[in-house]
Design an enzyme around this catalytic site. Structure first.
Site, PDB file in Angstrom:
ATOM      1  N   PRO A  93      39.579   9.406 -31.136  1.00 53.02           N
ATOM      2  CG  PRO A  93      39.746   9.913 -33.417  1.00 53.02           C
ATOM      3  CD  PRO A  93      38.859   9.229 -32.413  1.00 53.02           C
ATOM      4  CB  CYS A  94      40.748  13.180 -27.636  1.00 52.07           C
ATOM      5  SG  CYS A  94      41.718  12.068 -26.605  1.00 52.07           S
ATOM      6  CG  HIS A  95      45.395  10.956 -30.937  1.00 56.47           C
ATOM      7  ND1 HIS A  95      44.496   9.957 -30.662  1.00 56.47           N
ATOM      8  CD2 HIS A  95      45.805  10.740 -32.217  1.00 56.47           C
ATOM      9  CE1 HIS A  95      44.372   9.168 -31.717  1.00 56.47           C
ATOM     10  NE2 HIS A  95      45.159   9.623 -32.673  1.00 56.47           N
TER      11      HIS A  95
END
Length: 283
Positions: free
Chosen positions: A249-251
């Site tokens: 989850p780089c977001h």
């Protein structure tokens, strides 16, 4: 889900989010937003509520700078976040959600030689995606732009895994989609990510997996987590190099001033994913 005119519901939702943000000072009502995305107010309210579980107005509150700053202040470090999610240790994050395996140094030098990748294109809550899967785990997930050519995403995957062999297998990859985008993953349904990156990139991606859904952290938080507090810029580069969207989850990494910032698969999609996750967990 796609409408009769070929436009996915998500593409309409994305346009609505963009319109609401651009015109937040005017506080456009439901009728105005629905008109912007060429739907009746009733139809737009229905598809948005089905997608997010909340109203567009409530959804937008999750994306304000003040709200995100509050979330950051609550999220002092990733370990505390994991504990707040009911996890007894950092390793439990992997046990419950996702395991991560990196290619070996030799495989890294060979650029994926001999690895078979099955791929498919699928609709998700955030638009069309390209999913790549190996016998060792999910190795690629990227989102397509609304007017993008699927072949461009396929070329990007082939470039990243440039010595691998590729086969399209829609039934196989379809079996992973619901599990990836479910907010009720369990220990009996683990997801495995198979990544190709430098040692530093892999450390950053492992740190991303420790951020519970519905929360956000800063690049500085990630840098501290990987014991490189001064390497914020390098962390940002590693976050941007992530090739497995959503699952890694780089977001969930945003600027320390509460600004969401850019995203490899569009800034508006990042807003949509963060708001959707927070809505699911009623942040």
């Amino acid at each position: 889900m796609t409408n009769a005119d070929g436009q996915s519901n998500y593409s309409r939702i994305e346009k609505a989010i963009q319109y609401l943000e651009e015109n937040f000072k005017q506080q456009p009502d439901l009728d105005a937003v629905a008109e912007k995305v060429h739907l009746s107010p009733f139809h737009f309210q229905r598809i948005f509520s089905e997608w997010a579980g909340i109203s567009p107005k409530r959804f937008l509150q999750f994306l304000t700078v003040d709200f995100l700053k509050t979330k950051l202040s609550e999220s002092k470090n990733i370990v505390e976040l994991a504990d707040a999610a009911g996890l007894s240790s950092q390793s439990r994050v992997y046990d419950l959600f996702t395991t991560l395996e990196a290619v070996t140094p030799q495989e890294y030098k060979q650029h994926g030689a001999g690895i078979r990748i099955n791929y498919g294109f699928h609709e998700t809550p955030f638009g069309l995606c390209l999913l790549g899967v190996t016998e060792r785990g999910i190795c690629w997930l990227s989102f397509l732009q609304a007017d993008g050519d699927p072949r461009n995403e396929l070329d990007s995957m082939k470039h990243h895994w440039n010595n691998s062999v590729f086969y399209q297998d829609q039934p196989l990859t379809a079996s992973f989609i619901d599990q990836i985008f479910s907010n009720q993953r369990t220990a009996t349904k683990k997801l495995h990510a198979f990544v190709k990156g430098t040692n530093f990139q892999v450390k950053v991606w492992e740190a991303l997996l420790r951020i519970p859904m519905g929360n956000v952290v800063t690049y500085q938080d990630i840098a501290a987590q990987v014991n490189s507090p001064k390497a914020v810029q390098a962390v940002g580069s590693a976050v941007g190099a992530n090739h497995i969207a959503f699952l890694i989850p780089c977001h969930r990494v945003i600027r320390k001033d509460g600004i969401l910032g850019e995203y490899r698969w569009s800034a508006t999609r990042k807003k949509g994913i963060i708001g959707w996750e927070m809505a699911k967990f009623k942040a």
